[in-house]
Motif scaffolding. Structure first.
Motif, PDB file in Angstrom:
ATOM      1  N   GLU A 176       0.843  -1.200   0.000  1.00 38.58           N
ATOM      2  CA  GLU A 176       0.000   0.000   0.000  1.00 38.58           C
ATOM      3  C   GLU A 176       0.883   1.256   0.000  1.00 38.58           C
ATOM      4  N   HIS A 230       2.291   1.784  -3.478  1.00 40.64           N
ATOM      5  CA  HIS A 230       1.292   2.362  -4.375  1.00 40.64           C
ATOM      6  C   HIS A 230       1.126   3.854  -4.073  1.00 40.64           C
ATOM      7  N   GLY A 231       1.108   4.210  -2.793  1.00 39.95           N
ATOM      8  CA  GLY A 231       1.015   5.627  -2.413  1.00 39.95           C
ATOM      9  C   GLY A 231       2.193   6.431  -2.935  1.00 39.95           C
ATOM     10  N   GLN A 232       3.386   5.851  -2.885  1.00 38.51           N
ATOM     11  CA  GLN A 232       4.587   6.513  -3.400  1.00 38.51           C
ATOM     12  C   GLN A 232       4.432   6.818  -4.885  1.00 38.51           C
ATOM     13  N   GLU A 246       1.937   9.701  -5.384  1.00 38.28           N
ATOM     14  CA  GLU A 246       2.473  11.014  -5.007  1.00 38.28           C
ATOM     15  C   GLU A 246       3.397  11.573  -6.085  1.00 38.28           C
TER      16      GLU A 246
END
Length: 166
Positions: free
Chosen positions: A101, A104-106, A109
Motif C-alpha cells: 500500500e 502504491h502511495g509513493q 504522489e
C-alpha cells in the motif's frame, strides 16, 4: 523507414533538449514521494504497478540490467516497505514482488507531482500548441517502443549467435 532527410540532426538536437527537460522533471519530482528513491527504484515501482506481480528476473529484464542489480533494488524497496517479497508459487526458491500500500502511495504522489509540472508547462502553450506537442510526444513514444523492441530482438539474436554450442 525513409532515408534521413536534411535537417534530421537539428530535429534530433531539439528532441534531446526536450528529453533533458523531461529527465530534469523526473529527477526533481522523485523527491515528492514520502520516501526518497532513485529514478531506477521508482521505475521498479512503476513496473510492479503495471504488472501486479513480477519476479526479480522479470524486473531485471524490463530494466535491462543483470539479476543481481535488480535484486539489490528490490531488496532496498522491500526494506523501505514499498515492495512485498513472497515465495513464488511456481518455485519456492524464487520470489514474487508486488507493491505494498505504501509503494502504491509513493507512485501516486510522484505521479501527482509530475502531472502538476506537466500542467504548468502546458499552461504556457496555446491549446493548439499543447495538443501538437502532446501528439508529437505520443508519436515519438510509439516509435521509440518499436525501436526498443527491435533492438531487444537483435540483441537476443546476436547473443544466440555468439554462444558456443553445447
Amino acid at each position: 523507414m525513409d532515408a534521413p532527410s536534411p535537417g534530421r540532426d537539428e530535429l534530433a538536437d531539439s528532441l534531446l533538449a526536450a528529453a533533458r527537460a523531461l529527465m530534469a522533471m523526473a529527477i526533481r519530482t522523485i523527491g515528492q514521494g514520502a520516501v526518497p528513491l532513485t529514478e531506477v527504484q521508482h521505475r521498479v515501482l512503476l513496473l510492479l504497478e503495471a504488472a501486479g506481480t513480477l519476479s526479480v528476473n522479470q524486473v531485471a529484464e524490463r530494466l535491462g540490467v543483470d539479476q543481481s542489480n535488480a535484486s539489490r533494488h528490490c531488496t532496498r524497496l522491500a526494506e523501505l516497505g514499498l515492495v512485498q517479497r513472497t515465495p513464488a508459487a511456481r518455485d519456492r526458491r524464487a520470489v514474487d514482488l508486488r507493491l505494498t500500500e505504501a509503494g502504491h502511495g509513493q507512485v501516486l504522489e510522484v505521479r501527482s507531482a509530475r502531472r502538476r509540472w506537466a500542467a504548468d508547462v502546458l499552461a504556457r502553450l496555446s491549446d493548439e500548441e499543447a495538443r501538437a506537442a502532446v501528439r508529437g510526444l505520443e508519436m515519438f513514444a510509439t516509435a521509440a517502443e518499436e525501436t526498443d523492441k527491435e533492438s531487444q530482438v537483435e540483441s537476443r539474436r546476436s547473443f544466440s549467435r555468439a554462444r558456443p554450442s553445447d
